[in-house]
Design an enzyme around this catalytic site. Structure first.
Site, PDB file in Angstrom:
ATOM      1  N   GLU A  32      25.206   8.105  -1.092  1.00 45.31           N
ATOM      2  CA  GLU A  32      27.008   9.036  -1.615  1.00 45.31           C
ATOM      3  C   GLU A  32      25.497   8.492  -2.855  1.00 45.31           C
ATOM      4  OE1 GLU A  32      27.078   6.206   0.412  1.00 45.31           O
ATOM      5  OE2 GLU A  32      28.757   6.793   1.409  1.00 45.31           O
ATOM      6  N   CYS A  81      31.622   3.128   1.219  1.00 43.63           N
ATOM      7  CA  CYS A  81      31.710   1.927   1.110  1.00 43.63           C
ATOM      8  C   CYS A  81      32.296   1.816  -0.258  1.00 43.63           C
ATOM      9  CB  CYS A  81      30.575   0.855   0.883  1.00 43.63           C
ATOM     10  SG  CYS A  81      29.044   1.395  -0.572  1.00 43.63           S
ATOM     11  N   CYS A 113      30.930   2.622  -3.217  1.00 46.41           N
ATOM     12  CA  CYS A 113      30.477   4.463  -3.113  1.00 46.41           C
ATOM     13  C   CYS A 113      31.932   5.223  -3.659  1.00 46.41           C
ATOM     14  CB  CYS A 113      30.091   5.033  -2.129  1.00 46.41           C
ATOM     15  SG  CYS A 113      28.096   4.308  -1.395  1.00 46.41           S
ATOM     16  N   ASN A 123      20.077   7.523   2.354  1.00 44.30           N
ATOM     17  CA  ASN A 123      20.405   5.802   1.944  1.00 44.30           C
ATOM     18  C   ASN A 123      18.545   5.732   1.655  1.00 44.30           C
ATOM     19  OD1 ASN A 123      20.631   5.626   4.792  1.00 44.30           O
ATOM     20  ND2 ASN A 123      20.568   4.068   5.222  1.00 44.30           N
ATOM     21  N   ILE A 124      18.575   5.122   0.792  1.00 43.75           N
ATOM     22  CA  ILE A 124      16.741   5.272   0.621  1.00 43.75           C
ATOM     23  C   ILE A 124      17.278   3.695   0.319  1.00 43.75           C
ATOM     24  CG2 ILE A 124      15.205   5.743  -0.957  1.00 43.75           C
ATOM     25  CD1 ILE A 124      16.666   8.715  -1.865  1.00 43.75           C
ATOM     26  N   GLU A 125      16.203   2.755   1.441  1.00 40.00           N
ATOM     27  CA  GLU A 125      16.465   1.445   1.303  1.00 40.00           C
ATOM     28  C   GLU A 125      14.643   1.136   0.800  1.00 40.00           C
ATOM     29  OE1 GLU A 125      17.030  -0.136   5.262  1.00 40.00           O
ATOM     30  OE2 GLU A 125      19.107   0.631   5.015  1.00 40.00           O
ATOM     31  N   CYS A 128      23.042   3.539  -1.118  1.00 37.21           N
ATOM     32  CA  CYS A 128      23.134   4.412  -0.371  1.00 37.21           C
ATOM     33  C   CYS A 128      23.179   6.066  -0.324  1.00 37.21           C
ATOM     34  CB  CYS A 128      24.826   4.336  -0.524  1.00 37.21           C
ATOM     35  SG  CYS A 128      25.480   2.830   0.740  1.00 37.21           S
TER      36      CYS A 128
HETATM   37  N1  THU Z   1      25.229   3.068   3.590  1.00 33.62           N
HETATM   38  C1  THU Z   1      25.737   4.181   2.941  1.00 33.62           C
HETATM   39  O1  THU Z   1      24.501   5.176   2.308  1.00 33.62           O
HETATM   40  N2  THU Z   1      26.634   4.805   2.555  1.00 33.62           N
HETATM   41  C2  THU Z   1      27.732   4.205   2.791  1.00 33.62           C
HETATM   42  O2  THU Z   1      29.164   3.909   2.501  1.00 33.62           O
HETATM   43  C3  THU Z   1      27.608   2.895   4.326  1.00 33.62           C
HETATM   44  C4  THU Z   1      26.328   1.661   4.152  1.00 33.62           C
HETATM   45  C5  THU Z   1      23.982   2.106   3.957  1.00 33.62           C
HETATM   46  C6  THU Z   1      23.417   1.238   2.689  1.00 33.62           C
HETATM   47  C7  THU Z   1      22.444   0.721   3.819  1.00 33.62           C
HETATM   48  O3  THU Z   1      21.297   1.590   3.452  1.00 33.62           O
HETATM   49  C8  THU Z   1      22.832   0.982   5.083  1.00 33.62           C
HETATM   50  O4  THU Z   1      23.790   2.336   5.453  1.00 33.62           O
HETATM   51  C9  THU Z   1      23.246  -0.040   5.875  1.00 33.62           C
HETATM   52  O5  THU Z   1      24.542  -0.360   4.940  1.00 33.62           O
END
Ligand code: THU
Length: 130
Positions: A54, A85, A88, A41-43, A52
């Site tokens: 994925e 999620c 995804c 994940n890259i925020e 996310c």
């Molecule tokens: N996140 C994912 O990378 N994949 C998922 O399927 C669930 C959520 C990440 C998104 C965000 O950066 C962090 O988890 C918290 O929601």
């Protein structure tokens, strides 16, 4: 087969950019070309702009020449059996089959295997578009 994907997902998770949620996630997928593609994940400081693990892995697969997801492992540092999620699930489904295996992990390895059909029942699909 699934164990190497777990270890790859752990390596991917180490590259997460998750300073806001502090919830690193790693994904490793094996594609139809035999290669393993990674994602984390890259925020973003503008929160909705992050994404996310994925889609990172799917983007790597597409740019690497893979076309279909054969199997995929997800790992989150702070949540055992972290499941993709909703958004995804739809993104994975675009490149998966109903029997594509999704591995849900904890810090020791794969703990649960589900199929794409189990993960996204009654999925949106139609011949009308395209
Ligand atoms: N996140 C994912 O990378 N994949 C998922 O399927 C669930 C959520 C990440 C998104 C965000 O950066 C962090 O988890 C918290 O929601």
């Amino acid at each position: 087969m699934s164990h190497d994907l777990f270890e790859a997902a752990r390596d991917a998770m180490a590259k997460a950019h998750a300073p806001y949620s502090k919830f690193p996630v790693g994904v490793a997928l094996r594609a139809d070309d035999g290669n393993v593609y990674l994602g984390a994940n890259i925020e973003n400081i503008s929160f909705p702009q992050g994404w996310c693990a994925e889609p990172t892995a799917i983007g790597a697969m597409i740019m690497g020449g893979g076309k279909k997801i054969v199997e995929l492992a997800v790992l989150a540092e702070k949540l055992a059996l972290c499941s993709p999620c909703g958004g995804c699930r739809q993104k994975i489904a675009e490149f998966a089959s109903s029997d594509t295996r999704i591995y849900l992990c904890d810090d020791l390895g794969v703990q649960k295997t589900v199929t794409m059909a189990e993960l996204l029942p009654f999925a949106f699909e139609t011949d009308v578009i395209g």
